[in-house]
Design a protein around this motif. Structure first.
Motif, PDB file in Angstrom:
ATOM      1  N   ALA A 620       0.835  -1.204   0.000  1.00  0.00           N
ATOM      2  CA  ALA A 620       0.000   0.000   0.000  1.00  0.00           C
ATOM      3  C   ALA A 620       0.871   1.255   0.000  1.00  0.00           C
ATOM      4  O   ALA A 620       0.486   2.284  -0.558  1.00  0.00           O
ATOM      5  N   ALA A 621       2.043   1.143   0.613  1.00  0.00           N
ATOM      6  CA  ALA A 621       2.930   2.302   0.671  1.00  0.00           C
ATOM      7  C   ALA A 621       3.667   2.526  -0.646  1.00  0.00           C
ATOM      8  O   ALA A 621       4.401   3.509  -0.794  1.00  0.00           O
ATOM      9  N   GLY A 622       3.510   1.600  -1.561  1.00  0.00           N
ATOM     10  CA  GLY A 622       4.133   1.765  -2.876  1.00  0.00           C
ATOM     11  C   GLY A 622       5.602   1.397  -2.914  1.00  0.00           C
ATOM     12  O   GLY A 622       6.341   1.851  -3.788  1.00  0.00           O
ATOM     13  N   ALA A 623       6.029   0.566  -1.962  1.00  0.00           N
ATOM     14  CA  ALA A 623       7.440   0.193  -1.918  1.00  0.00           C
ATOM     15  C   ALA A 623       7.757  -0.817  -3.011  1.00  0.00           C
ATOM     16  O   ALA A 623       7.044  -1.802  -3.167  1.00  0.00           O
ATOM     17  N   ARG A 633      11.040  -8.464  -0.072  1.00  0.00           N
ATOM     18  CA  ARG A 633      11.208  -7.503   1.019  1.00  0.00           C
ATOM     19  C   ARG A 633      11.127  -6.097   0.455  1.00  0.00           C
ATOM     20  O   ARG A 633      11.645  -5.833  -0.639  1.00  0.00           O
ATOM     21  N   PRO A 634      10.514  -5.158   1.198  1.00  0.00           N
ATOM     22  CA  PRO A 634      10.462  -3.777   0.704  1.00  0.00           C
ATOM     23  C   PRO A 634      11.883  -3.239   0.554  1.00  0.00           C
ATOM     24  O   PRO A 634      12.708  -3.369   1.460  1.00  0.00           O
ATOM     25  N   TRP A 635      12.136  -2.679  -0.612  1.00  0.00           N
ATOM     26  CA  TRP A 635      13.494  -2.258  -0.960  1.00  0.00           C
ATOM     27  C   TRP A 635      13.721  -0.828  -0.459  1.00  0.00           C
ATOM     28  O   TRP A 635      14.708  -0.520   0.181  1.00  0.00           O
ATOM     29  N   TYR A 636      12.789   0.042  -0.767  1.00  0.00           N
ATOM     30  CA  TYR A 636      12.815   1.424  -0.237  1.00  0.00           C
ATOM     31  C   TYR A 636      11.400   1.950  -0.329  1.00  0.00           C
ATOM     32  O   TYR A 636      10.523   1.345  -0.957  1.00  0.00           O
ATOM     33  N   PHE A 637      11.143   3.057   0.363  1.00  0.00           N
ATOM     34  CA  PHE A 637       9.784   3.605   0.437  1.00  0.00           C
ATOM     35  C   PHE A 637       9.767   4.987  -0.195  1.00  0.00           C
ATOM     36  O   PHE A 637       9.891   5.993   0.500  1.00  0.00           O
ATOM     37  N   PRO A 638       9.622   5.042  -1.525  1.00  0.00           N
ATOM     38  CA  PRO A 638       9.731   6.338  -2.194  1.00  0.00           C
ATOM     39  C   PRO A 638       8.560   7.257  -1.839  1.00  0.00           C
ATOM     40  O   PRO A 638       7.435   6.808  -1.655  1.00  0.00           O
ATOM     41  N   GLN A 639       8.859   8.529  -1.725  1.00  0.00           N
ATOM     42  CA  GLN A 639       7.808   9.541  -1.568  1.00  0.00           C
ATOM     43  C   GLN A 639       7.760  10.334  -2.864  1.00  0.00           C
ATOM     44  O   GLN A 639       8.800  10.717  -3.401  1.00  0.00           O
ATOM     45  N   GLY A 640       6.554  10.574  -3.350  1.00  0.00           N
ATOM     46  CA  GLY A 640       6.419  11.297  -4.614  1.00  0.00           C
ATOM     47  C   GLY A 640       7.142  10.559  -5.711  1.00  0.00           C
ATOM     48  O   GLY A 640       7.005   9.347  -5.845  1.00  0.00           O
ATOM     49  N   ASP A 641       7.965  11.283  -6.452  1.00  0.00           N
ATOM     50  CA  ASP A 641       8.658  10.623  -7.565  1.00  0.00           C
ATOM     51  C   ASP A 641      10.125  10.372  -7.243  1.00  0.00           C
ATOM     52  O   ASP A 641      10.987  10.375  -8.120  1.00  0.00           O
ATOM     53  N   THR A 646      17.545   8.974  -3.944  1.00  0.00           N
ATOM     54  CA  THR A 646      17.042  10.048  -3.076  1.00  0.00           C
ATOM     55  C   THR A 646      16.220   9.477  -1.933  1.00  0.00           C
ATOM     56  O   THR A 646      16.255   9.977  -0.810  1.00  0.00           O
ATOM     57  N   SER A 647      15.482   8.428  -2.216  1.00  0.00           N
ATOM     58  CA  SER A 647      14.674   7.814  -1.170  1.00  0.00           C
ATOM     59  C   SER A 647      15.573   7.257  -0.065  1.00  0.00           C
ATOM     60  O   SER A 647      15.338   7.483   1.125  1.00  0.00           O
ATOM     61  N   VAL A 648      16.614   6.544  -0.464  1.00  0.00           N
ATOM     62  CA  VAL A 648      17.510   5.920   0.515  1.00  0.00           C
ATOM     63  C   VAL A 648      18.253   6.990   1.323  1.00  0.00           C
ATOM     64  O   VAL A 648      18.406   6.883   2.545  1.00  0.00           O
ATOM     65  N   ALA A 649      18.668   8.064   0.637  1.00  0.00           N
ATOM     66  CA  ALA A 649      19.359   9.144   1.354  1.00  0.00           C
ATOM     67  C   ALA A 649      18.442   9.730   2.429  1.00  0.00           C
ATOM     68  O   ALA A 649      18.851   9.946   3.578  1.00  0.00           O
ATOM     69  N   ARG A 650      17.191   9.950   2.054  1.00  0.00           N
ATOM     70  CA  ARG A 650      16.229  10.500   3.012  1.00  0.00           C
ATOM     71  C   ARG A 650      15.985   9.530   4.177  1.00  0.00           C
ATOM     72  O   ARG A 650      15.986   9.909   5.345  1.00  0.00           O
ATOM     73  N   GLU A 651      15.820   8.232   3.842  1.00  0.00           N
ATOM     74  CA  GLU A 651      15.559   7.235   4.888  1.00  0.00           C
ATOM     75  C   GLU A 651      16.738   7.139   5.859  1.00  0.00           C
ATOM     76  O   GLU A 651      16.552   7.056   7.080  1.00  0.00           O
ATOM     77  N   CYS A 652      17.956   7.185   5.315  1.00  0.00           N
ATOM     78  CA  CYS A 652      19.149   7.075   6.165  1.00  0.00           C
ATOM     79  C   CYS A 652      19.240   8.265   7.119  1.00  0.00           C
ATOM     80  O   CYS A 652      19.445   8.101   8.332  1.00  0.00           O
ATOM     81  N   PHE A 840       7.537  12.191  15.480  1.00  0.00           N
ATOM     82  CA  PHE A 840       8.999  12.220  15.296  1.00  0.00           C
ATOM     83  C   PHE A 840       9.358  12.027  13.820  1.00  0.00           C
ATOM     84  O   PHE A 840      10.499  11.728  13.485  1.00  0.00           O
ATOM     85  N   ASP A 841       8.321  12.134  12.975  1.00  0.00           N
ATOM     86  CA  ASP A 841       8.537  11.887  11.540  1.00  0.00           C
ATOM     87  C   ASP A 841       9.146  10.507  11.310  1.00  0.00           C
ATOM     88  O   ASP A 841      10.114  10.358  10.557  1.00  0.00           O
ATOM     89  N   ILE A 842       8.598   9.523  11.973  1.00  0.00           N
ATOM     90  CA  ILE A 842       9.157   8.178  11.804  1.00  0.00           C
ATOM     91  C   ILE A 842       9.113   7.798  10.330  1.00  0.00           C
ATOM     92  O   ILE A 842       8.146   8.092   9.621  1.00  0.00           O
ATOM     93  N   THR A 843      10.195   7.198   9.865  1.00  0.00           N
ATOM     94  CA  THR A 843      10.363   6.926   8.437  1.00  0.00           C
ATOM     95  C   THR A 843      10.521   5.425   8.217  1.00  0.00           C
ATOM     96  O   THR A 843      11.484   4.830   8.720  1.00  0.00           O
ATOM     97  N   PRO A 844       9.595   4.815   7.497  1.00  0.00           N
ATOM     98  CA  PRO A 844       9.818   3.398   7.163  1.00  0.00           C
ATOM     99  C   PRO A 844      10.980   3.288   6.189  1.00  0.00           C
ATOM    100  O   PRO A 844      11.133   4.142   5.315  1.00  0.00           O
ATOM    101  N   TYR A 845      11.833   2.306   6.431  1.00  0.00           N
ATOM    102  CA  TYR A 845      12.934   2.112   5.467  1.00  0.00           C
ATOM    103  C   TYR A 845      13.027   0.653   5.043  1.00  0.00           C
ATOM    104  O   TYR A 845      12.539  -0.245   5.712  1.00  0.00           O
ATOM    105  N   GLY A 846      13.656   0.475   3.889  1.00  0.00           N
ATOM    106  CA  GLY A 846      13.723  -0.863   3.293  1.00  0.00           C
ATOM    107  C   GLY A 846      15.097  -1.475   3.387  1.00  0.00           C
ATOM    108  O   GLY A 846      15.975  -1.005   4.123  1.00  0.00           O
TER     109      GLY A 846
END
Lengths: 998, 93, 177
Positions: A620-623, A633-641, A646-652, A840-846
């Motif tokens: 549902a999160a589009g991962a 396994r979810p690889w990363y959780f992209p936001q927008g495009d 960029t997704s991984v940098a943000r998650e890290c 805390f802006d918790i961020t799901p990561y893959g």
């Protein structure tokens, strides 16, 4: 208009005409026809060009043995190559094409090959295309274009195929007289029976003959027998089903063609693969008639005598008007009589001086001319036979013939005797022995639980076949421990016959190396001269001659040509056939489609997709998902495009700055308990598990006995005699089996029970400086502060009232908690964590961010940074190796090879330019300018861009790496450039570990 | 495809099992007392017989038990299966 | 529309307990049986059925299935009773999915993906067996005559297995409930 169709008779339905196309031209046939019988009925005698010499070829046989009429059937995605016209049932709209002959069958440019055929003798390809080697790709293109039997469709297969496993007491291959009566006795006795036959109806050879059983036409006996079998629940009857493979321990494969005879685009299963485990097998596939070997014996219009009889009886097709029957045995006399009855004129040429037995009288009564003591030496006519040359036979195969006479004809029916179809017997591992009486190989030694019966066992007369089949049925039933029911032996009328006189090749007007081609194997164009050449060039072993001449290499596996070929080889070698022996037959008996081999294991059923209990949320999160083993396994959780980077940098960054969450459910989890569990784990893990306190966790590695790192994970001591072990995702099953192996085989005295909890528990990682506050906000019943729940501790707890087990471990280097929770509650808990973490802006990561975070900390991933040749010392994990006890693999660590100073060791790498992200797997060199081949000193195992550090980082295995800190080496990239890299510590981030201890 | 007799579950198709190599390889009690060559012999060397061969199989998709099988490496005929005796005497021999 | 001769139901009110212990120990067996109130099957490939269903899954291993709400209580009772024994009792309810298949063509569907012999004379009342179905490891239990089976599969494979069943059963109008 079907010129060769008889007015009456045959097992065809004249009221149901079918139209079909062959090479673009329309024809008509009837329901009940095969494509071959319909072509012959229409007078089509030229059906293909031969494989190597592109000679015109016609239909020779009437069954699986057909070497020439190998056609492409159907259109588009459903088309089938390599189909024998003799086994393709006619359906309305069938479209067939020759697979050889370009631009058209009648004007085949490559027929030039025939004119230069002396150049294309055995071994031609081996000799010609070997040099210069550089030209091979060019040669190959032409050879491939010129070779082959049709085209595979390029579109995805639209048809449905399936597999089906089956078990039975008795499997019977072949439903001719022997198979049917064996089935009858087994079925009446109550055994579980499967009987399979490749034809569309049961009866085998009886469908093509005019014999009687118990004074009735044989077909009446077939009908009564099949009706009785059909009525029994313990019998499975499979028509259009070829037993094509006989494997170990009576595992037998059958392909059932369910809809091929109806047409294309038919709903339902097209073909079914039966995988049968049989207690006993009866092999009753019958026998093949052998051709005779004389000049131009491959001309269209030269057919097997038995095939001619089959076309007359079964399909009401008489393939000629003026026939010559050439034989060395009695069976072809029946064909002569059949031809005469069908209105053809017939001359019998019999190599035997005395001709046939009682059948000769019948032939004479029919007005058939007979020439005993004569042979056919050559054939005239190119696209169709127009006559034969006949000579007196002096019995000397090495002589040359003279004083030949010509006989005009449009059909030559040949019989060189019979060979049992020993293919399945041979596949089962059984041996065949040459019979000097029967002049053929017969099943001799059995390797598995089977028995051969009928013509396949060298029984030629119908009465003998019935007796042999009955005996076989009784035998296998007894072996199954079942009492045989009563079956009366039916009676067939037999006439006195005269024995066959072997005639393996016929002499010509010149010596066999110069005369027109005498074909032994039609499909692969092997001639007598080819076999003689092979022997002249030094080949003596039958398997070698086979490979040099390609004898028996066609899709028909030499069903017609092999025995003649062996006999001619024996003659050349001056040996007898028994000592030359025969080659081995292998599955498949006739070609099997890839479709039925793959069956349903295509598309999304090709490989199981394992999903965690939280999968739906990730979806549902589009991962995007990363495939890890069978897990998705979810690889990363992209936001927008966002892209991966960029997704991984943000998650890290989010995880390091505040808090992140990930699904780590795929880790292996094992409950280990028992009085001896400490002793057991001391032997398994390198550190001393006995020193662990209850409630504490430890990082542990296990080694193979060779000292190499095998797996790693967290070990938690949950009670005095109970541990909870985690493994890598890929190690979950193998590690459990490994532990059980030691317990069961080597240390059975240790009382330990292991239970897999991998799937029971889902694991949610909450990592980052705010992780504790997230858990507190969910509502936790235990104190999570450092003083009461320290790093590397484990505690049962409740989160929002739900039972969980909390681990304070960290694979990211941050303050982190792993929530282990009953998978049924996992999705709910995932949402609770997300909700509580929102502020805390918790961020799901893959998995990608997980990899980067751990690499920044220098944590290895077993299987990525190790490859089965890496010791713990290579990884600088000496601190994990207990000196006070033995453990698996310990002794190997002091082997000379493991203490070499130049072993590849784990290091960190930084690109000197601060920009280049090295591809994983990149080879490392000391001197990129060194002479080729440049010596390599290591390779990159992990490599990422680290957003936290603002630069790329990498881990690598480098020879003597531990002592090369700060040296510059070079990464050799695929584009030929070399990037300077500096060797550093693999711990790039928070080397003191202050963050995770917080 | 072999038909293998699991001593507990009975005859099952080969696909349910995983292979464990030669049976009867006993782990030395005191590895440290061995020379490199002796240790390597335990680690790497197998009889690799032609003919009757005792080997370990694991009923991976069944009862998860390891057991012994005597199999002819030429004919693939399986003479029989046996439970591994318990206690140190067992050794999978 | 094909008449449905195979029905599949995902059981959601079940709990699963994995039990390990010494089959040679009379004390152990007595202790277990006193808690579960039924026999512990010691013969391979058999199961006992009363209040719970107890599957033999190895010479020292059993799977007890029961009503979901009973699971923790049963788990605690077993733990308590077996405290002095060498035994392992684990809740594995979260790890398994249990499917119930019924209808006259169930055995035909199973035969498409499993090498076991599902003939009625072989696989009848009281029988269970572990094997593979398609590419998933499963435990089969015969639940009710004539053709009702339970299939217990690991959770992560259940989605795959259901899709496989949908494909294999389409000729029998397979229905999922």
């Amino acid at each position: 208009m079907q010129p060769n169709r008889l007015k009456q008779g045959g097992r065809i339905d004249r009221s149901r005409a079918l139209s079909f196309r062959f090479n673009g031209k329309s024809y008509e046939g009837y329901t009940g026809d095969t494509l071959a019988s319909a072509l012959l009925a229409n007078g089509v005698s030229l059906v293909s060009r031969s494989f190597k010499l592109h000679r015109p070829r016609g239909i020779v046989g009437a069954g699986a043995e057909e070497p020439n009429a190998i056609l492409q059937i159907g259109r588009g995605a459903s088309t089938l190559p390599t189909q024998r016209a003799t086994q393709v049932e006619l359906y309305d709209g069938l479209e067939a094409r020759s697979t050889k002959g370009w631009p058209s069958l009648r004007f085949d440019i490559a027929a030039f090959n025939d004119l230069v055929s002396p150049l294309l003798a055995a071994g031609f390809y081996y000799k010609t295309f070997m040099r210069p080697q550089a030209l091979w790709p060019w040669y190959e293109r032409f050879i491939r274009a010129a070779a082959g039997f049709g085209l595979a469709p390029r579109e995805p297969d639209p048809d449905r195929y399936e597999h089906r496993n089956a078990h039975c007491d008795v499997l019977i291959a072949g439903a001719g007289p022997a198979g049917l009566i064996a089935a009858l006795v087994a079925a009446r006795s109550g055994a579980r029976v499967i009987i399979a036959d490749e034809q569309n109806e049961f009866g085998g050879s009886l469908l093509s003959a005019s014999q009687t059983i118990d004074a009735e036409p044989a077909t009446a006996w077939i009908e009564a027998t099949t009706a009785e079998l059909d009525a029994l629940d313990n019998v499975t009857m499979l028509t259009r089903s070829t037993v094509f493979g006989y494997y170990d321990h009576n595992f037998v494969a059958i392909v059932e063609r369910c809809t091929d005879h109806i047409g294309e685009d038919v709903a339902g299963v097209r073909q079914r693969l039966w995988r049968v485990r049989a207690k006993q097998v009866v092999l009753a596939q019958g026998a093949f008639e052998r051709p005779l070997v004389f000049c131009n014996n491959d001309r269209p219009g030269v057919m097997l005598a038995s095939a001619v009889s089959c076309y007359i009886h079964r399909y009401a097709v008489c393939p000629g008007k003026r026939a010559v029957v050439f034989t060395n045995n009695d069976s072809a006399y029946r064909t002569a009589i059949d031809l005469r009855a069908a209105g053809a004129s017939v001359v019998i040429i019999d190599s035997r001086a005395e001709g046939a037995g009682a059948l000769a009288d019948a032939a004479r009564a029919d007005g058939i001319t007979m020439l005993p003591g004569h042979i056919v030496t050559d054939v005239s006519g190119r696209r169709h036979v127009s006559g034969v040359r006949v000579a007196q036979w002096n019995g000397d195969v090495t002589s040359t013939v003279q004083n030949t006479i010509n006989i005009d004809c449009d059909l030559v029916a040949v019989s060189g005797g019979w060979s049992p179809a020993v293919h399945l017997h041979s596949q089962s591992g059984g041996k065949n022995a040459w019979s000097d009486d029967l002049h053929c190989f017969v099943p001799a030694e059995y390797a598995q639980a089977n028995v051969s019966a009928g013509a396949g066992n060298g029984k030629w007369s119908l009465q003998d076949c019935l007796q042999d089949g009955l005996d076989a049925g009784i035998e296998v039933i007894a072996r199954c421990g079942i009492e045989a029911a009563d079956v009366t032996l039916p009676l067939a009328v037999e006439v006195a016959s005269r024995p066959l006189e072997p005639l393996w090749r016929v002499p010509a007007a010149t010596d066999p190396d110069r005369c027109p081609k005498q074909f032994v194997d039609f499909q692969i164009d092997t001639s007598v001269a080819d076999i003689r050449l092979a022997v002249r060039e030094g080949y003596r072993n039958v398997e070698h001659v086979k490979r040099y001449t390609a004898l028996g290499f066609g899709t028909d596996q030499g069903k017609l040509g092999n025995i003649n070929g062996m006999a001619i080889l024996a003659e050349c070698l001056g040996e007898d056939i028994a000592s030359v022996g025969t080659t081995a037959f292998r599955p498949a008996y006739t070609p099997v489609t890839f479709g039925v081999g793959a069956a349903e294991n295509v598309g999304d059923l090709f490989e199981p997709v394992r999903k965690t209990a939280i999968h739906a949320s990730h979806e549902a999160a589009g991962a995007p998902f990363e495939v890890v083993g069978q897990w998705h396994r979810p690889w990363y959780f992209p936001q927008g495009d966002e892209d991966l980077h960029t997704s991984v940098a943000r998650e890290c960054l989010a995880t390091r700055k505040s808090v992140g969450m990930m699904d780590a459910s795929t880790l292996g989890k094992i409950d280990a308990r028992g009085p001896d569990v400490v002793e057991f784990l001391r032997r398994i893990y390198t550190h001393d598990v006995g020193k662990m306190k209850v409630g504490r966790c430890a990082y542990g590695i296990m080694l193979g006995e060779d000292g190499m790192v095998m797996d790693d994970g967290v070990i938690a001591r949950v009670a005095e005699r109970q541990f909870y072990l985690t493994t890598t995702t890929g190690g979950a099953a193998p590690v459990l089996a490994w532990l059980e192996r030691w317990l069961q085989t080597e240390w059975p005295e240790l009382e330990v029970y292991l239970t897999s909890l991998t799937e029971h528990y889902a694991t949610i990682v909450v990592a980052g400086p705010n992780s504790r506050r997230v858990l507190q906000d969910i509502g936790c019943n235990i104190d999570l502060e450092r003083d009461s729940f320290a790093f590397m501790s484990v505690r049962d707890a409740e989160l929002a009232g739900i039972a969980v087990t909390l681990f304070r471990v960290s694979f990211s280097g941050e303050l982190a908690f792993e929530i282990n929770i009953d998978s049924r509650n996992a999705l709910k808990m995932w949402q609770l964590v997300a909700d509580a973490g929102a502020k805390f802006d918790i961020t799901p990561y893959g998995t990608e961010t997980m990899h980067v975070l751990r690499a920044e900390k220098g944590f290895v991933i077993v299987g990525q940074d190790t490859d089965g040749s890496v010791t713990p010392v290579d990884l600088r994990l000496q601190w994990l190796l207990s000196k006070d006890k033995d453990f698996l693999g310990k002794r190997s660590l002091s082997r000379t090879d493991c203490v070499r100073s130049d072993r590849k060791q784990l290091v960190g790498l930084l690109s000197e330019d601060g920009k280049t992200v090295l591809p994983e797997g990149t080879q490392l060199v000391d001197d990129p300018g060194a002479a080729i081949p440049v010596p390599m000193c290591g390779h990159v195992t992990s490599s990422y861009y680290s957003a936290c550090l603002g630069r790329p980082i990498a881990m690598a295995l480098v020879a003597t790496g531990h002592s090369r800190r700060d040296e510059i080496i070079f990464a050799s990239l695929a584009d030929g450039s070399a990037v300077p890299v500096r060797i550093v510590s693999p711990v790039f981030y928070d080397p003191e570990g202050e963050r995770q201890n917080d | 495809m072999f038909l293998i007799q699991c001593p507990w579950c009975g005859e099952r198709a080969e696909t349910e099992f995983s292979y464990g190599g030669e049976a009867g390889i006993v782990r030395p009690l005191e590895p440290d007392a061995l020379s490199d060559a002796e240790w390597a012999d335990y680690l790497f060397n197998r009889t690799n017989l032609r003919g009757a061969y005792k080997e370990l199989w694991n009923h991976a998709q069944g009862c998860r038990r390891w057991f012994g099988v005597e199999r002819d490496t030429v004919t693939y005929k399986i003479e029989g299966s046996y439970e591994l005796p318990s206690g140190r005497a067992g050794k999978g021999a | 529309m094909t008449e449905s001769t195979v029905q599949v139901c995902v059981l959601d009110d079940v709990g699963h307990i994995n039990l390990r212990g010494d089959r040679h120990s009379v004390d152990f067996i007595t202790a277990v049986e006193s808690v579960i109130g039924q026999s512990l099957p010691v013969a391979a490939n058999t199961m006992s059925e009363k209040e719970h269903r107890v599957f033999w899954i190895g010479p020292d291993e059993w799977l007890i299935t029961t009503v979901a709400d009973n699971t923790l209580g049963l788990l605690a009772d077993l733990d308590k009773k077996l405290a002095s024994h060498h035994a392992a009792v684990n809740d594995v309810s979260g790890g398994n999915i249990e499917l119930r298949l019924s209808g006259k063509n169930v055995r035909d569907v199973l035969a498409k993906g499993c090498t076991l012999d599902f003939h009625e004379i072989v696989f009848g009342p009281g029988t269970c067996a572990q094997s593979g179905l398609a590419k998933a490891a499963v435990l089969f239990g015969f639940v009710e005559a004539p053709h009702t089976f339970d299939i217990i599969v690991r959770r992560s494979f259940s989605d795959y297995l259901l899709r496989w069943l949908a494909n294999a059963g389409c000729e029998y109008g397979i229905e999922f409930r």
